[in-house]
Design an enzyme around this catalytic site. Sequence first.
Site, PDB file in Angstrom:
ATOM      1  CG  ASP A 340      -8.271 -17.391  19.955  1.00 23.64           C
ATOM      2  OD1 ASP A 340      -7.931 -16.267  19.531  1.00 23.64           O
ATOM      3  OD2 ASP A 340      -9.452 -17.768  20.010  1.00 23.64           O
ATOM      4  CD  GLU A 341     -10.619 -21.394  18.905  1.00 23.48           C
ATOM      5  OE1 GLU A 341     -11.202 -22.313  19.484  1.00 23.48           O
ATOM      6  OE2 GLU A 341     -11.175 -20.329  18.581  1.00 23.48           O
TER       7      GLU A 341
END
Length: 532
Positions: A340-341
């Site tokens: 993620d991210e």
Amino acid sequence: MAHASRPRRLTAALAAVTATVLLTLGATAPTATTSTAAKPATAVAGFADIVPAPVSAVPAAGVSYALPSSASVSSDVAGVGGYLAAILRKSTGFAVPVTTAPGTIQLLLSGAPASVGAQGYQLDVTAGGVTVRAQAAAGLFAGVQTLLEILPPGVESSTVQPGPWTLPGGRVVDYPRYAYRGAMLDVARHFFTVAQVERYIDQIARYKIDYLHLHLSDDQGWRIAINGWPQLTAHGGSTEVGGGPGGYYTQADYAAITAYAQQRYITVVPEIDMPGHTNAAQSSYAQLNCDGVAPPLYTGTDVGFSSFCVGSPTTYTFLDDVIGQLAALTPGPYLHIGGDEAQSTSAADYATFVNKVQAITAAHGKTAIGWHDVANATLLPSTIAQFWDTSTSNKALTAAAKKGTKIIMSPANHAYLDMKYTSSTPLGQDWAGLTDVKKAYDWDPGAYLSGVPASAVVGVEAPLWTETIVTSADIEYMAFPRLPALAELGWSPESTHTWTAFRTRLAAQGPRWKAAGITYYHSTQIAWPAGS
Ligand code: TNX
């Protein structure tokens, strides 16, 4: 999404009919059919109170069974019998021996209908005793959870309570909607001890959760010992958000957690978040940085600033050790690779990295799960994507689903247990919005993402990120009552989904949590019984 117009579930309707008939005849309505909202904390629990709602629960009018002081448990699976007897001993004060001769409570791996599958069960309470039947141990364990739920709330207490320990008569036949019903605990932003994790395992097991995802690494901390890389824990595990002392699990600690979870039919899914969220590891080993310089430890709450060095062979030597050791220690089939991210990793590097890490994970015999961002790489057919966004559509994920990628649903604006309930909730964040109980409950995992067929969804997970969560009381305040809402979305047939019925069932949990010492949030959306 409104579900209010859906028909009430058959079993509730049946219960209502039974009650009506008995009342018309001038008889006393059986306890199983009384309304939950008005009951005092000591009242007999009923089939209508079970969370998650069962597939079918048919009360037997006028029938009940009270555990005698000579109550005993016999079980075809010793561990499940021992688990139940230990809980009953504490609250009833009875000896509750586990016997080989048929007990007053029998847990049998025979005679269950085929419909219950590997995780379901049939529970019968007659005037003569209690029987749980299942086809496999996990089903017996699930049936035991329902058995506990139809005992009075005092059964949740760790000290002896007065009783009587009366069960309503009838039959429950039950099995899950989804195979994957998860809870995630972020032990990286704040560290939680083995005992704290085990406490949470006990709590989530009561709601038939079968996966515990442990977020073991992030910018603020590395929490699992890896042989040959001692600085990961000595340095990378030495702090947490806010600058506290942090901590880490030895490999023996981690094995203890997975074993404790296994005894409760919960599979641990360990996560190493990468290629972003990696500052703690990069601070521990300079060679994990493209510039060869180790950054300082980080105790803030920003995201998106760190990235493993995707072009460096050292990165994969390191990850082969980490993933190999974690795979060897993990009994379950899954290893979560994060993803993620990764805002400090270029799109091309990200795809290269995810492809390599999927291969390393597969080489160590595990199936990869990644946050849905991994759909931007070329996924292996087996890789599962975990949806976490606040939108109801995602192009890359929809395309992956069309090619066969399976999905775990954790939409942040419904499933994230770290979102505040209201603007005045002292803990938590609000980037995905405020999430009171109704919002946590009122969505359908199978129909949530446009363009993604229901058949692509393998389950739900309720993540608890811990930037603001420090103690077990904090965990409980955020997880209860929302975790049971997510658990119900994962277990119960969609046909049972009605907010008005759920809030009544949930209200009946209040006295149980009080008896268990769970510091739950008294949402004003729920009519908690007085005193709970
Ligand atoms: C987003 S959603 C994160 C986490 C944070 C969380 C806080 C996702 C996969 N990552 O790094 O802890 O928000 O709510």
